[in-house]
Design an enzyme around this catalytic site. Structure first.
Site, mmCIF file in Angstrom:
data_model
loop_
_atom_site.group_PDB
_atom_site.id
_atom_site.type_symbol
_atom_site.label_atom_id
_atom_site.label_comp_id
_atom_site.label_asym_id
_atom_site.label_seq_id
_atom_site.Cartn_x
_atom_site.Cartn_y
_atom_site.Cartn_z
ATOM 1 N N HIS A 515 0.820 -1.205 0.000
ATOM 2 C CA HIS A 515 0.000 0.000 0.000
ATOM 3 C C HIS A 515 0.858 1.261 0.000
ATOM 4 O O HIS A 515 2.060 1.240 0.280
ATOM 5 C CB HIS A 515 -0.949 0.008 1.209
ATOM 6 C CG HIS A 515 -0.263 0.088 2.547
ATOM 7 N ND1 HIS A 515 0.051 1.281 3.149
ATOM 8 C CD2 HIS A 515 0.161 -0.881 3.395
ATOM 9 C CE1 HIS A 515 0.631 1.052 4.318
ATOM 10 N NE2 HIS A 515 0.714 -0.261 4.477
ATOM 11 N N CYS A 534 2.654 -4.918 7.116
ATOM 12 C CA CYS A 534 2.357 -4.687 5.707
ATOM 13 C C CYS A 534 3.509 -3.950 5.026
ATOM 14 O O CYS A 534 4.414 -3.440 5.679
ATOM 15 C CB CYS A 534 1.063 -3.900 5.556
ATOM 16 S SG CYS A 534 -0.413 -4.895 5.845
#
Length: 625
Positions: A515, A534
């Site tokens: 992301h 992440c």
């Protein structure tokens, strides 16, 4: 030579230069960490620092104290009890003897084969109608000696040839050739299966590694692929070359060959016995002089950075290295810094000096560990795929071995390590919302809410209970515990959203994805392990343009959707795998060796597992030949 002499020699060959079977049993490692080469459905795993072959000067390695449980040589994969005995009417005498040996429980166990190995041998040999691989008309074929020659190349992969019983096999073959074809059919059948076991074990280790990653490392979910024995035998016979066959089992990434070359160079460098360390002190800057500059020159030479300007070769203690930190040496230091992921400024500060002072043995071991990691990799897919090197903190879009695009990334901090696994991209989400994970909600936001019920004001994070939004200021947060945290926190899309403008999803049980981020400053750091797990991408729209190009989504389209502010999903219409891996030694795009800091401290565990596993295989071979 008599039949009895041949048989005795075959049984005794395992004792030449080896330990006794009884000591092998008492010192062996647990089999759960081993890849069972004869059980090709099993997952492979880790690799440690191994003793060098007889023709190289071995590095000094501390002996390991191994658990007192008996190891198992990797079994072949076969459907136990599912192989039907064929009738022997169409079989030659040798083929029938091989069949009878495999299906005689007492004889095959006496010959040193485990039940799982027998299952796999039964399956593979039944499919070939018990036709021998290494004999023809009861005489050894050249293929048998070719196998021994190939296994002797194991040190090039960082593996120990004695783990495959190469010395015993060589002795057995020499005896059989000297016997002038007087060996019994039973003896020939035993040697046939021993050769096949060595072939299967070595091939499985080259193809998928030595130990299982999931048993050795936490947060690693990699299951290496290893071909079945029958497929290996068929492919080998089709290529008609053992060398070509084993080459074909090696990882396809160029890094593997380069690391093999560097392993040989570091093994040679380990013979150097004069100091190559830089003493503590202030940073060494361009123009500085003194003894520490001479130490720097020696160390660069030991690391393979050729001093093309001074004539200093580093091959003799009588040579005097330069003591002036000139422009040529600065260029070498900058090259070193680039290859180690450090700030490229030519200043030998604390981090650069620490990297330079890493022992040559540690660097050699780092190469061993990463050769093993590369053996865990899946075969290269057709088409494009994404590879994340968590240790390097880089994301690359690949096609084959070509890099189509690369960008810096931020990965999980050590206590929130990014898990390692493979998956497939499904969609991109523009203007994503963020469902705050329970661990972050309870560990980071709950303490803030206990102090101030309005702590979420201005963050875009809303509180929900049973799917309904609630006002956080009316909740008595002091009575809310982590164990009974019945609320959900969700951050709406926008400039402050923790996921930024876009996220790239490959839905998985670990809740990991790639992301954007509104915080860009961390991408400028050399070390970028700051996330909760992440992977943040520095230039997400350029990455997305390359990733989604085959699905008809352009950067212009993504930016237009971003400007509208609504959450939109863009599906991938093609299959794009993603592999999250962790390499601390690898080849850069320029083909030069690169090292990175072991931020998750995994190298030591792999090294110890590899050492232990190879020793266990060696002991097992000593007790079964």
């Amino acid at each position: 030579m008599s039949h009895k002499s041949i048989c005795a020699t075959i049984l005794a060959a395992s004792l030449i230069g080896m330990i006794s079977p009884s000591s092998a049993t008492s010192n062996a490692t647990s089999s759960e960490h081993l890849i069972d080469p004869l059980n090709f459905n099993e997952d492979p795993t880790a690799l440690p620092d191994l003793p060098a072959p007889e023709d190289l000067t071995p590095p000094v390695i501390e002996p390991l104290v191994m658990p007192e449980s008996e190891p198992q040589v990797p079994p072949l994969t076969g459907p136990a009890g599912q192989v039907t005995k064929p009738t022997g009417s169409e079989l030659s005498e040798l083929e029938q003897t091989i069949r009878d040996l495999i299906f005689s429980e007492a004889d095959i166990q006496k010959a040193g084969f485990s039940p799982k190995q027998v299952d796999a041998l039964a399956e593979a040999y039944a499919l070939r109608k018990f036709r021998p691989v290494w004999f023809e008309d009861q005489s050894l074929t050249p293929l048998a000696n070719h196998l021994v020659a190939e296994i002797r190349k194991a040190p090039a992969h960082g593996l120990d040839p004695q783990a495959y019983g190469v010395r015993q096999l060589a002795s057995i073959l020499a005896v059989m050739e000297a016997s002038n074809a007087t060996a019994t059919l039973q003896e020939i059948a035993v040697v046939e299966l021993q050769l096949t076991r060595a072939f299967a074990t070595y091939g499985a280790h080259i193809a998928g590694g030595v130990v299982r990653p999931t048993k050795v490392l936490k947060n690693v979910f990699i299951s290496p692929q290893v071909p079945k024995l029958n497929d290996m035998l068929t492919q080998m016979e089709e290529t008609r070359s053992l060398a070509q066959f084993f080459d074909g089992l090696e990882p396809e990434a160029p890094s593997y060959d380069i690391l093999k070359d560097q392993l040989a160079r570091y093994n040679a460098a380990l013979t150097s016995d004069y100091p190559v360390y830089i003493e503590d002190g202030p940073s060494i800057r361009p123009g500085d002089t003194g003894g520490r500059v001479a130490q720097l020159e020696k160390r660069l030479q030991a690391e393979g950075y050729a001093p093309y300007y001074s004539g200093y070769t580093g091959t003799s203690e009588t040579e005097v290295p330069p003591t002036f930190y000139n422009d040529d040496m600065v260029a070498l230091v900058k090259d070193f810094q680039k290859r180690h992921g450090l700030t490229v400024d030519g200043v030998v500060g604390k981090k650069t000096r620490a990297a330079l002072n890493a022992s040559l043995e540690d660097r050699r071991n780092q190469i061993l560990v990463n050769l093993e990691r590369m053996r865990w990799d899946d075969p290269l897919p057709s088409g494009r795929y994404v590879k994340v090197n968590v240790a390097e903190q880089m994301v690359r879009v690949m096609e084959g071995t070509d890099v189509l695009y690369e960008t810096r990334s931020v990965v999980g901090k050590p206590r929130n390590a990014t898990p390692l696994f493979s998956d497939t991209f499904e969609y991109a989400e523009i203007n994503p919302t963020w469902g705050v994970p329970w661990s972050i909600a309870t560990n980071e936001y709950l303490p803030k809410l206990r102090k101030n019920a309005s702590a979420l004001s201005g963050t875009g994070i809303n509180v929900y209970k049973n799917g309904k939004r609630v006002d956080p200021t009316v909740i008595n947060w002091s009575n809310v515990s982590k164990r009974k945290f019945g609320y959900q926190l969700r951050q709406k899309a926008g400039r402050k959203n923790a996921l930024g403008a876009v996220k790239y999803m490959f839905p998985n049980k670990h809740n990991i994805y790639l992301h954007d981020t509104p915080s860009k400053r961390l991408f400028n750091k050399d070390q970028r392990a700051f996330s909760h797990g992440c992977i943040r991408v520095q230039d997400p729209f350029t990455f997305g343009e390359v990733l989604l190009s085959g699905s008809g989504h352009s950067r212009a389209k993504m930016e237009k959707l971003r400007a509208r502010g609504k959450t939109v999903r863009l599906k991938l219409t093609e299959t794009v795998p993603v592999h999250l891996r962790y390499y601390t030694a690898f080849a850069g795009v320029d083909g030069e060796l690169q090292f990175r800091e072991d931020i998750y401290k995994q190298d030591k565990a792999i090294l110890e597992a590899l050492l232990t596993s190879q020793d266990a295989f060696k002991m097992k071979m000593a007790s079964t030949y």
